[in-house]
Design an enzyme around this catalytic site. Sequence first.
Site, PDB file in Angstrom:
ATOM      1  N   HIS A  17       0.841  -1.203   0.000  1.00  0.00           N
ATOM      2  CA  HIS A  17       0.000   0.000   0.000  1.00  0.00           C
ATOM      3  C   HIS A  17       0.878   1.256   0.000  1.00  0.00           C
ATOM      4  CE1 HIS A  17      -2.944  -2.682   2.408  1.00  0.00           C
ATOM      5  NE2 HIS A  17      -3.521  -2.481   1.226  1.00  0.00           N
ATOM      6  N   LYS A  41     -17.546  -6.820   6.389  1.00  0.00           N
ATOM      7  CA  LYS A  41     -16.257  -7.498   6.244  1.00  0.00           C
ATOM      8  C   LYS A  41     -15.583  -7.612   7.614  1.00  0.00           C
ATOM      9  CE  LYS A  41     -12.358  -7.311   3.014  1.00  0.00           C
ATOM     10  NZ  LYS A  41     -11.769  -6.531   1.920  1.00  0.00           N
ATOM     11  N   ARG A  90      -1.896  -5.866  -8.587  1.00  0.00           N
ATOM     12  CA  ARG A  90      -0.841  -6.832  -8.304  1.00  0.00           C
ATOM     13  C   ARG A  90      -0.771  -7.850  -9.423  1.00  0.00           C
ATOM     14  NH1 ARG A  90      -3.023  -7.532  -2.354  1.00  0.00           N
ATOM     15  NH2 ARG A  90      -4.795  -6.888  -3.603  1.00  0.00           N
ATOM     16  N   SER A 128      -2.619  -7.749   2.842  1.00  0.00           N
ATOM     17  CA  SER A 128      -2.879  -7.677   4.284  1.00  0.00           C
ATOM     18  C   SER A 128      -3.190  -9.067   4.835  1.00  0.00           C
ATOM     19  CB  SER A 128      -4.051  -6.736   4.563  1.00  0.00           C
ATOM     20  OG  SER A 128      -3.761  -5.438   4.129  1.00  0.00           O
TER      21      SER A 128
HETATM   22  P1  ADP Z   1      -9.573  -3.637  -0.877  1.00  0.00           P
HETATM   23  O1  ADP Z   1     -10.287  -4.459   0.168  1.00  0.00           O
HETATM   24  O2  ADP Z   1     -10.368  -2.498  -1.411  1.00  0.00           O
HETATM   25  O3  ADP Z   1      -8.897  -4.432  -1.951  1.00  0.00           O
HETATM   26  P2  ADP Z   1      -6.966  -3.297   0.271  1.00  0.00           P
HETATM   27  O4  ADP Z   1      -6.637  -2.645   1.564  1.00  0.00           O
HETATM   28  O5  ADP Z   1      -6.713  -4.759   0.173  1.00  0.00           O
HETATM   29  O6  ADP Z   1      -8.443  -2.921  -0.013  1.00  0.00           O
HETATM   30  O7  ADP Z   1      -6.175  -2.577  -0.903  1.00  0.00           O
HETATM   31  C1  ADP Z   1      -6.282  -1.204  -1.154  1.00  0.00           C
HETATM   32  C2  ADP Z   1      -5.588  -0.884  -2.467  1.00  0.00           C
HETATM   33  O8  ADP Z   1      -4.187  -1.175  -2.384  1.00  0.00           O
HETATM   34  C3  ADP Z   1      -6.095  -1.691  -3.652  1.00  0.00           C
HETATM   35  O9  ADP Z   1      -6.080  -0.874  -4.794  1.00  0.00           O
HETATM   36  C4  ADP Z   1      -5.091  -2.802  -3.776  1.00  0.00           C
HETATM   37  O10 ADP Z   1      -5.033  -3.299  -5.090  1.00  0.00           O
HETATM   38  C5  ADP Z   1      -3.824  -2.051  -3.422  1.00  0.00           C
HETATM   39  N1  ADP Z   1      -2.778  -2.970  -2.953  1.00  0.00           N
HETATM   40  C6  ADP Z   1      -2.824  -3.821  -1.909  1.00  0.00           C
HETATM   41  N2  ADP Z   1      -1.669  -4.502  -1.780  1.00  0.00           N
HETATM   42  C7  ADP Z   1      -0.860  -4.071  -2.789  1.00  0.00           C
HETATM   43  C8  ADP Z   1       0.457  -4.406  -3.229  1.00  0.00           C
HETATM   44  N3  ADP Z   1       1.176  -5.345  -2.619  1.00  0.00           N
HETATM   45  N4  ADP Z   1       0.943  -3.750  -4.302  1.00  0.00           N
HETATM   46  C9  ADP Z   1       0.188  -2.828  -4.935  1.00  0.00           C
HETATM   47  N5  ADP Z   1      -1.047  -2.471  -4.581  1.00  0.00           N
HETATM   48  C10 ADP Z   1      -1.582  -3.078  -3.529  1.00  0.00           C
END
Ligand code: ADP
Length: 157
Positions: A17, A41, A90, A128
């Site tokens: 992130h 969630k 990703r 996460s």
């Molecule tokens: P959501 O539940 O909306 O997917 P996340 O907290 O998992 O929320 O992710 C928020 C944003 O960060 C999303 O756009 C996700 O694709 C991006 N993201 C999460 N992990 C990575 C990573 N390792 N590399 C790039 N982007 C990421």
Amino acid sequence: MRIAVCPGSFDPVTYGHLDIIHRGAKIFDKVIVAVLINSKKESLFTVEERVELLRQATADLPNVEVDSFNGLLIDYMRKRQAKVLIRGLRAVSDFEYEMQVASINKKLDDDVETFFMMTSNQYSYLSSSIVKEVARFKASVSDLVPPVVEQALRTKF
Ligand code: ADP
């Protein structure tokens, strides 16, 4: 002023992130990292905890603000006068869902653009959920999350 919103669950924030947030902050005048309040969630950290961890992890970025929101992202963006939505990609597996969300958001508000950023290679398998899984079994997550998050995970488990 070009304002972008970077929405997500951030349960908890990872280096993946932060990579997207740092890169976004170089392109836009202001990046609002918005934690979605989603009662459906199941999450490890409360919204308040997730916001606080994000604030600490982005304290070095003066043009990044951390907030939380309820309901439709498009409504929140209107309220914050943001026209750009940042999402990280990703793997190919992210693509289909992201296309769907971007397309519905475009339908809801034609002025909003979704801006996709490809993950940096070293974070392409970082999520996460993986972090929580590793931390639950007391293995080190120091390469995956900032020190404040590592500490918070240690307290949780
Ligand atoms: P959501 O539940 O909306 O997917 P996340 O907290 O998992 O929320 O992710 C928020 C944003 O960060 C999303 O756009 C996700 O694709 C991006 N993201 C999460 N992990 C990575 C990573 N390792 N590399 C790039 N982007 C990421």
